[in-house]
Design an enzyme around this catalytic site. Structure first.
Site, PDB file in Angstrom:
ATOM      1  N   ARG A 123     -12.447  -1.773   5.936  1.00  0.00           N
ATOM      2  CA  ARG A 123     -12.325  -0.413   6.727  1.00  0.00           C
ATOM      3  C   ARG A 123     -13.431   0.596   6.108  1.00  0.00           C
ATOM      4  O   ARG A 123     -13.505   1.217   7.151  1.00  0.00           O
ATOM      5  CB  ARG A 123     -11.164   0.254   6.147  1.00  0.00           C
ATOM      6  CG  ARG A 123     -10.053  -0.866   6.427  1.00  0.00           C
ATOM      7  CD  ARG A 123      -8.027  -0.388   5.999  1.00  0.00           C
ATOM      8  NE  ARG A 123      -7.548  -1.142   6.126  1.00  0.00           N
ATOM      9  CZ  ARG A 123      -6.425  -1.346   5.659  1.00  0.00           C
ATOM     10  NH1 ARG A 123      -5.982  -0.243   5.205  1.00  0.00           N
ATOM     11  NH2 ARG A 123      -5.524  -1.860   6.016  1.00  0.00           N
ATOM     12  N   GLU A 126      -8.798  -8.522  -2.490  1.00  0.00           N
ATOM     13  CA  GLU A 126      -9.422  -8.201  -1.363  1.00  0.00           C
ATOM     14  C   GLU A 126      -9.944  -6.708  -0.878  1.00  0.00           C
ATOM     15  O   GLU A 126      -9.084  -5.855  -0.925  1.00  0.00           O
ATOM     16  CB  GLU A 126      -7.616  -8.154  -0.150  1.00  0.00           C
ATOM     17  CG  GLU A 126      -7.895  -7.878   0.888  1.00  0.00           C
ATOM     18  CD  GLU A 126      -6.772  -7.949   2.027  1.00  0.00           C
ATOM     19  OE1 GLU A 126      -6.863  -6.742   3.364  1.00  0.00           O
ATOM     20  OE2 GLU A 126      -5.626  -8.233   1.830  1.00  0.00           O
ATOM     21  N   LYS A 159       0.129 -13.875   6.120  1.00  0.00           N
ATOM     22  CA  LYS A 159       0.270 -12.654   5.281  1.00  0.00           C
ATOM     23  C   LYS A 159       1.557 -11.775   6.280  1.00  0.00           C
ATOM     24  O   LYS A 159       1.456 -11.998   7.269  1.00  0.00           O
ATOM     25  CB  LYS A 159      -0.765 -11.847   5.324  1.00  0.00           C
ATOM     26  CG  LYS A 159      -0.530  -9.783   4.959  1.00  0.00           C
ATOM     27  CD  LYS A 159      -1.481  -9.178   4.888  1.00  0.00           C
ATOM     28  CE  LYS A 159      -1.915  -8.926   6.941  1.00  0.00           C
ATOM     29  NZ  LYS A 159      -3.327  -7.795   6.336  1.00  0.00           N
TER      30      LYS A 159
END
Length: 209
Positions: free
Chosen positions: A45, A41, A128
């Site tokens: 950011r 993943e 999640k």
């Protein structure tokens, strides 16, 4: 065991990468794979994230997804870059719908029972759990699994070699998510040896759970 979305099925560890240097993305993914981890993943950011996703997708050896997705536009950009799955920090129905429209599996971030119920109303059965450690860790998983026995929880946030086994030992936890095996520092220093070693240790611990 409760199932993950089809794209992530069989993956017990989802490493979270914060990539500052897209030129190292393929090597980082290769080091993770050498340690037994076949997916990654890459979070939105940093400015390098989308280029890194494309590089790993084009290499074709590692399943690549995108994290820190907060808007439908993020979904579109990540899908165009080659991401195969989406992970979000929270629940946003517009984001979930955008993922489904693009044919992308999505793992929404959930922190409460209300979040889980909202996700279930979209037809999804996996979330999640974030931030897992601050929410209570395995005890929180057990608490939520009571009213939601058919939901898969993927803990993220505070997951480490110290608690990985405990999380994966719960029947509602098919996988965990974390960054310790490929931290931002290890990525910045291009430390492929440590990434491979930590990945192999994590894979071994997951196999024993």
């Amino acid at each position: 065991m409760i199932a993950l979305p089809p794209t992530l099925a069989g993956h017990r560890i989802v490493p979270v990468l914060v990539i500052d240097d897209a030129g190292f993305a393929v090597d980082a993914a290769a080091a993770l794979a050498a340690g037994g981890i076949g997916c990654v993943e890459i979070t939105l950011r940093t400015p390098a994230a989308l280029v890194a996703i494309t590089a790993v997708a084009d290499a074709g050896t590692t399943l690549v997804g995108v994290g820190t997705v907060t808007t439908p536009d993020d979904v579109a950009r990540a899908a165009d870059a080659g991401a195969r799955f989406v992970i979000t920090p929270g629940v946003d129905r517009d984001v979930i719908e955008a993922c489904l429209e693009r044919g992308l599996d999505v793992l929404p971030g959930a922190a409460t029972a209300t979040d889980v119920m909202t996700v279930m109303r979209t037809g999804l059965r996996a979330v999640k759990l974030f931030p897992a450690d601050l929410l209570g860790g395995v005890d929180m998983v057990a608490a939520l699994a009571g009213p939601f026995p058919g939901v898969a929880f993927v803990p993220s946030g505070g997951v480490s070699p110290l608690n990985l086994g405990a999380y994966l030992g719960h029947p509602n936890v098919p996988a965990v998510s974390g960054s310790w095996m490929a931290s931002r520092q290890l990525l910045a220093s291009r430390d492929v040896a440590s990434i491979e070693r930590l990945s192999r240790e994590a894979t071994s611990a997951a196999g024993a759970a």
